[in-house]
Design a protein around this motif. Structure first.
Motif, PDB file in Angstrom:
ATOM      1  N   GLU A  25      27.413  13.765  21.336  1.00  0.00           N
ATOM      2  CA  GLU A  25      28.045  13.042  22.097  1.00  0.00           C
ATOM      3  C   GLU A  25      28.848  11.784  21.065  1.00  0.00           C
ATOM      4  O   GLU A  25      29.764  12.377  20.755  1.00  0.00           O
ATOM      5  CB  GLU A  25      27.001  12.190  22.851  1.00  0.00           C
ATOM      6  N   GLY A  26      28.532  10.725  21.233  1.00  0.00           N
ATOM      7  CA  GLY A  26      29.367   9.635  20.432  1.00  0.00           C
ATOM      8  C   GLY A  26      29.159  10.105  19.062  1.00  0.00           C
ATOM      9  O   GLY A  26      30.019  10.049  18.231  1.00  0.00           O
ATOM     10  N   PHE A  27      28.062  10.258  18.776  1.00  0.00           N
ATOM     11  CA  PHE A  27      27.566  10.599  17.359  1.00  0.00           C
ATOM     12  C   PHE A  27      27.151  12.116  17.270  1.00  0.00           C
ATOM     13  O   PHE A  27      27.574  12.752  18.059  1.00  0.00           O
ATOM     14  CB  PHE A  27      26.321   9.932  16.785  1.00  0.00           C
ATOM     15  N   GLY A  28      27.013  12.930  16.034  1.00  0.00           N
ATOM     16  CA  GLY A  28      26.661  14.202  15.960  1.00  0.00           C
ATOM     17  C   GLY A  28      27.852  14.893  15.117  1.00  0.00           C
ATOM     18  O   GLY A  28      29.222  14.251  15.655  1.00  0.00           O
ATOM     19  N   HIS A  29      27.853  15.786  14.440  1.00  0.00           N
ATOM     20  CA  HIS A  29      28.933  16.601  13.876  1.00  0.00           C
ATOM     21  C   HIS A  29      28.809  17.935  13.548  1.00  0.00           C
ATOM     22  O   HIS A  29      27.598  18.330  13.459  1.00  0.00           O
ATOM     23  CB  HIS A  29      29.496  15.676  12.506  1.00  0.00           C
ATOM     24  N   VAL A  30      29.836  18.616  13.117  1.00  0.00           N
ATOM     25  CA  VAL A  30      29.721  19.930  12.965  1.00  0.00           C
ATOM     26  C   VAL A  30      30.744  20.382  11.760  1.00  0.00           C
ATOM     27  O   VAL A  30      31.695  19.701  11.577  1.00  0.00           O
ATOM     28  CB  VAL A  30      30.068  20.884  14.139  1.00  0.00           C
ATOM     29  N   VAL A 105      11.823  15.504  18.914  1.00  0.00           N
ATOM     30  CA  VAL A 105      11.945  14.581  17.821  1.00  0.00           C
ATOM     31  C   VAL A 105      11.202  13.624  17.668  1.00  0.00           C
ATOM     32  O   VAL A 105      10.904  12.970  16.593  1.00  0.00           O
ATOM     33  CB  VAL A 105      13.490  14.415  17.839  1.00  0.00           C
ATOM     34  N   ALA A 106      10.541  13.071  18.909  1.00  0.00           N
ATOM     35  CA  ALA A 106       9.739  11.986  19.016  1.00  0.00           C
ATOM     36  C   ALA A 106       8.323  12.221  19.150  1.00  0.00           C
ATOM     37  O   ALA A 106       7.651  11.286  19.547  1.00  0.00           O
ATOM     38  CB  ALA A 106      10.419  11.012  19.809  1.00  0.00           C
ATOM     39  N   THR A 107       7.983  13.430  19.059  1.00  0.00           N
ATOM     40  CA  THR A 107       6.406  13.897  19.002  1.00  0.00           C
ATOM     41  C   THR A 107       6.012  14.823  17.882  1.00  0.00           C
ATOM     42  O   THR A 107       7.093  15.266  17.224  1.00  0.00           O
ATOM     43  CB  THR A 107       6.099  14.465  20.516  1.00  0.00           C
ATOM     44  N   ASP A 108       4.874  15.153  17.902  1.00  0.00           N
ATOM     45  CA  ASP A 108       4.334  15.933  16.912  1.00  0.00           C
ATOM     46  C   ASP A 108       4.342  17.489  17.553  1.00  0.00           C
ATOM     47  O   ASP A 108       3.610  18.488  16.951  1.00  0.00           O
ATOM     48  CB  ASP A 108       3.092  15.801  16.255  1.00  0.00           C
ATOM     49  N   THR A 109       4.868  17.729  18.702  1.00  0.00           N
ATOM     50  CA  THR A 109       4.791  19.019  19.584  1.00  0.00           C
ATOM     51  C   THR A 109       5.621  19.972  18.694  1.00  0.00           C
ATOM     52  O   THR A 109       6.974  19.519  18.536  1.00  0.00           O
ATOM     53  CB  THR A 109       5.297  18.920  20.880  1.00  0.00           C
ATOM     54  N   ARG A 156      16.332  28.580  10.251  1.00  0.00           N
ATOM     55  CA  ARG A 156      17.668  28.245  10.911  1.00  0.00           C
ATOM     56  C   ARG A 156      17.995  26.869  11.385  1.00  0.00           C
ATOM     57  O   ARG A 156      18.960  26.451  11.768  1.00  0.00           O
ATOM     58  CB  ARG A 156      17.926  29.392  12.050  1.00  0.00           C
ATOM     59  N   ALA A 157      16.699  26.047  11.546  1.00  0.00           N
ATOM     60  CA  ALA A 157      17.104  24.672  12.056  1.00  0.00           C
ATOM     61  C   ALA A 157      15.712  23.857  11.730  1.00  0.00           C
ATOM     62  O   ALA A 157      14.588  24.278  11.053  1.00  0.00           O
ATOM     63  CB  ALA A 157      16.841  24.870  13.629  1.00  0.00           C
ATOM     64  N   GLN A 158      15.957  22.645  11.689  1.00  0.00           N
ATOM     65  CA  GLN A 158      15.034  21.595  11.614  1.00  0.00           C
ATOM     66  C   GLN A 158      14.869  20.373  12.201  1.00  0.00           C
ATOM     67  O   GLN A 158      16.143  20.269  12.664  1.00  0.00           O
ATOM     68  CB  GLN A 158      14.974  21.125   9.809  1.00  0.00           C
ATOM     69  N   LEU A 159      14.016  19.778  12.593  1.00  0.00           N
ATOM     70  CA  LEU A 159      13.870  18.396  13.251  1.00  0.00           C
ATOM     71  C   LEU A 159      13.998  17.122  12.229  1.00  0.00           C
ATOM     72  O   LEU A 159      13.323  17.595  11.066  1.00  0.00           O
ATOM     73  CB  LEU A 159      12.990  18.174  14.133  1.00  0.00           C
ATOM     74  N   LEU A 160      14.743  16.222  12.624  1.00  0.00           N
ATOM     75  CA  LEU A 160      14.497  15.219  11.761  1.00  0.00           C
ATOM     76  C   LEU A 160      13.787  13.890  12.579  1.00  0.00           C
ATOM     77  O   LEU A 160      14.539  13.534  13.470  1.00  0.00           O
ATOM     78  CB  LEU A 160      16.134  14.427  11.513  1.00  0.00           C
ATOM     79  N   GLU A 161      12.545  13.721  12.114  1.00  0.00           N
ATOM     80  CA  GLU A 161      11.896  12.706  13.035  1.00  0.00           C
ATOM     81  C   GLU A 161      12.482  11.415  13.333  1.00  0.00           C
ATOM     82  O   GLU A 161      13.176  10.779  12.576  1.00  0.00           O
ATOM     83  CB  GLU A 161      10.416  12.407  12.211  1.00  0.00           C
ATOM     84  N   ASN A 162      12.427  11.125  14.865  1.00  0.00           N
ATOM     85  CA  ASN A 162      12.942   9.746  15.302  1.00  0.00           C
ATOM     86  C   ASN A 162      14.395  10.076  15.065  1.00  0.00           C
ATOM     87  O   ASN A 162      15.058   8.733  15.079  1.00  0.00           O
ATOM     88  CB  ASN A 162      12.338   8.583  14.750  1.00  0.00           C
ATOM     89  N   HIS A 163      15.121  10.792  15.019  1.00  0.00           N
ATOM     90  CA  HIS A 163      16.462  10.905  14.608  1.00  0.00           C
ATOM     91  C   HIS A 163      17.322  12.103  15.471  1.00  0.00           C
ATOM     92  O   HIS A 163      18.145  11.774  16.117  1.00  0.00           O
ATOM     93  CB  HIS A 163      16.878  11.090  13.032  1.00  0.00           C
ATOM     94  N   GLY A 164      17.002  13.505  14.870  1.00  0.00           N
ATOM     95  CA  GLY A 164      17.783  14.311  15.625  1.00  0.00           C
ATOM     96  C   GLY A 164      17.483  15.852  15.149  1.00  0.00           C
ATOM     97  O   GLY A 164      16.173  15.866  14.830  1.00  0.00           O
ATOM     98  N   ALA A 165      18.612  16.731  15.020  1.00  0.00           N
ATOM     99  CA  ALA A 165      18.161  18.150  14.285  1.00  0.00           C
ATOM    100  C   ALA A 165      19.381  18.519  13.797  1.00  0.00           C
ATOM    101  O   ALA A 165      20.585  18.184  14.076  1.00  0.00           O
ATOM    102  CB  ALA A 165      17.829  18.987  15.664  1.00  0.00           C
ATOM    103  N   ASN A 166      18.934  19.391  12.983  1.00  0.00           N
ATOM    104  CA  ASN A 166      20.055  20.342  12.116  1.00  0.00           C
ATOM    105  C   ASN A 166      20.043  21.857  12.502  1.00  0.00           C
ATOM    106  O   ASN A 166      18.849  22.401  12.537  1.00  0.00           O
ATOM    107  CB  ASN A 166      20.039  20.180  10.635  1.00  0.00           C
TER     108      ASN A 166
END
Lengths: 239, 239, 239, 239
Positions: A25-30, A105-109, A156-166
């Motif tokens: 959206e406003g943030f995020g990049h590729v 990103v906001a839970t341990d699930t 292939r992917a990772q979560l960044l806790e309380n932030h987002g994902a790659n």
């Protein structure tokens, strides 16, 4: 192989597709690795929907800008740079905060494949939270980026806790489609967890790998989904 | 510093942005302190999507209309007036009933930051319910407004039980972006609470304050998100 | 008082507004009592988005069509007719299956006000399930319609189990806005029930009635929300 | 009876309607039995939103392409072919992965009618998971297709575990509307299961069958919902 101009144009399309799907959206990049292999292409700091070819910067893995030097880069380019310098098999990176990902990103699930296209992530989506203490859950220093890339490992992917994902891929299309499939899985999994006992798609390793290689990453699948996403782009010049 | 005309134009944009994001729908309103410091600018009673510069009223903190005297003000201008007269550090107020906020407004569940941009609210979002008994959970009397402002204290946002929420800022952009981030957090937190054990972003005070000052409220962040929200506005003249 | 042509035009707008808000989709219908008091105005069987003045039928309370006799009426006009013949204080009826209402229609959970605008329904929203056995949860016979109207009693809305809901009002605007507020409450209540302990808006009777009369049904509130909903209508001729 | 050209045009409309409703996105497909009875019509591998008459292939039940031989078919045409060869009463098939279906596809929770239009599925929606081991939950071999059709039995719909769903009908309109109603039921049921104790629509067999035959599949109902869905199609030439 694509030349640099073609790759920049595809990166513009990737920005617009990810914006149009509500993923960045406003943030995020590729970003995408430059054909020379020793640097990367990424937009200057700009709302992704508005990116044009002239906004693409070329940057080395240590952050030196070699094209569009007068432009302001994103705050977190180290996310991309750290992954390229640690993963030779990766040629494209999407960093995002898609709304459907945020509950994970906001839970341990743990995020696990609940439908066939998410088999792409059957090896797991690790979560990173070993942030520097100065700036909260943003990735801004080189050391932090390297720890983040180490936590990604060969996944292939990772979560960044309380932030987002790659999400990473061997090509721009693969990274973009992988992002779309991961976000779809997040949405479906959230609802499945509430509805009943989820049945994850975790068949034998051979089946999972065949699904990835022969179906999800087959040219026919990539082309159909990519054209679908491009068809959804508005035609008006502002987009 | 902006002159009054520039500020009115920015207030029109704030109205349209908040309407376009579905945050202030038929009801809800946004105001900004007048450059003179002793009064405020706010639209006359009007669907926010339709506000133009000529609809902006100037009003003192006791509710005396000094510009556009013949126009009908909103029912609840005391929300804005009471905050300005109690908070010298606040120059903009958003009062809204965004759908994603309403579950928090209707339960005793505390809203807490689940992602980095919501660190803005790390000091807490108190809930107000000490309403006058005459009109239910609306804020219409001066005394009720002052009790509401006292409950807000020095925080950046507050819930109004069974009604909505207020978000304040040192500038219009800060109040609007803060509102957007609070609403995003509400959405993510609702889902996180259902999905598993939420991990709130509640690091050490220094980290939280640095995230707020050096990232969320940094000019580069404010400019990028603001331009993103403005880019999303429809171009047609009715908007 | 409006003449019949003005009322038909307002009924067309009501159809388009309810369609545009996703409340009456392929099915669902809205009617208004004829100024003569002994019959009603309702569209012929048609997707509500497409209704024009020429599609409005005039029909007596026993179902005799007196205008547009050659047109096909909706299957369930008895819902409207039975309410008009049993409720002198009602001049408009909305029958709908709005998605956010359906979870209440399919469970025994009572719908209760969680925000101020839903105070309109503070006297309760009874659920009807005493259907004829021939056609499932549709209301098609006169006797079934009368039982349904009896179950509504003097309330402003009722649920039809496994089917949908009816909302009534003293005017078209009141019935349409009441429908919008009931659907909003449904959405917020579903999420509040999952998030924590809901705090319903169930203050003293005086407060509730003052909220309804002096705020929700005040001209300023009705006009603002109605103009908001009309502003959202697409301008293109197909709508 | 429709001639082949009319049927192809209706199949194009069915593709566009299902795409416009978000039911078949990048993947998913719809077919209709050829008037000759011994083959089927289905688009070449293409994003459904873009399908035109020239993209329609004619294919026998063993997969031999007899029209548009040079075009690439979908990977999973055996889903359609196996159903046609096993179900004489079926003339149309929709295979899809609609987002609201996916939580059921990924759990052991049974889908059951919670509102009247879903009475179409009162005989149950069986779940298939007896996949070949080579390609995960995709249906690609003839034997797998036949097992899938056997699991469907004489029902109107089936789930494919961790993959999607099939809906069949005696006509294209019936299969498309059935798909729409099943997806609506999925959405409502997910929320009802969370909100309280669901009351499924499971009256006496006679009532259920009358609801299906006299209401849901009555011409007036089919025509109204079909025209509603077609009205929602964008007018622009790209769609």
């Amino acid at each position: 192989m694509q030349n640099t101009t073609q790759l920049k144009d595809q990166l513009v399309t990737a920005n617009r597709v990810l914006a149009n799907e509500g993923i960045i959206e406003g943030f995020g990049h590729v970003s995408v690795r430059h054909p020379d292999g020793d640097k990367l292409l990424i937009s200057r700091s700009l709302s992704p929907k508005l990116v044009t070819r002239d906004d693409i910067m070329t940057m080395t893995y240590d952050g030196t800008i070699v094209e569009n030097k007068d432009k302001q880069p994103y705050l977190e380019t180290v996310i991309h740079r750290a992954i390229y310098r640690n993963r030779d098999d990766v040629d494209a990176v999407v960093h995002h905060h898609a709304p459907d990902m945020m509950p994970f990103v906001a839970t341990d699930t743990e995020i696990k494949p609940v439908f066939h296209l998410a088999a792409l992530f059957h090896e797991g989506v690790p979560s990173f939270s070993d942030y520097d203490t100065e700036m909260g859950p943003l990735i801004v220093t080189e050391a932090e980026g390297d720890r983040m890339a180490a936590a990604l490992g060969d996944k292939r992917a990772q979560l960044l806790e309380n932030h987002g994902a790659n999400v990473v891929g061997e090509s721009l299309k693969e990274a973009v489609l992988g992002t779309v499939y991961l976000v779809m899985n997040a949405r479906y999994q959230i609802q499945a967890e509430q509805l009943g006992t989820p049945s994850y798609f975790d068949g034998p390793q051979d089946t999972l790998e065949a699904t990835v290689d022969d179906v999800i990453l087959a040219d026919i699948s990539i082309d159909r989904m990519w054209s679908y996403l491009c068809d959804r782009l508005p035609n008006d010049p502002s987009m």
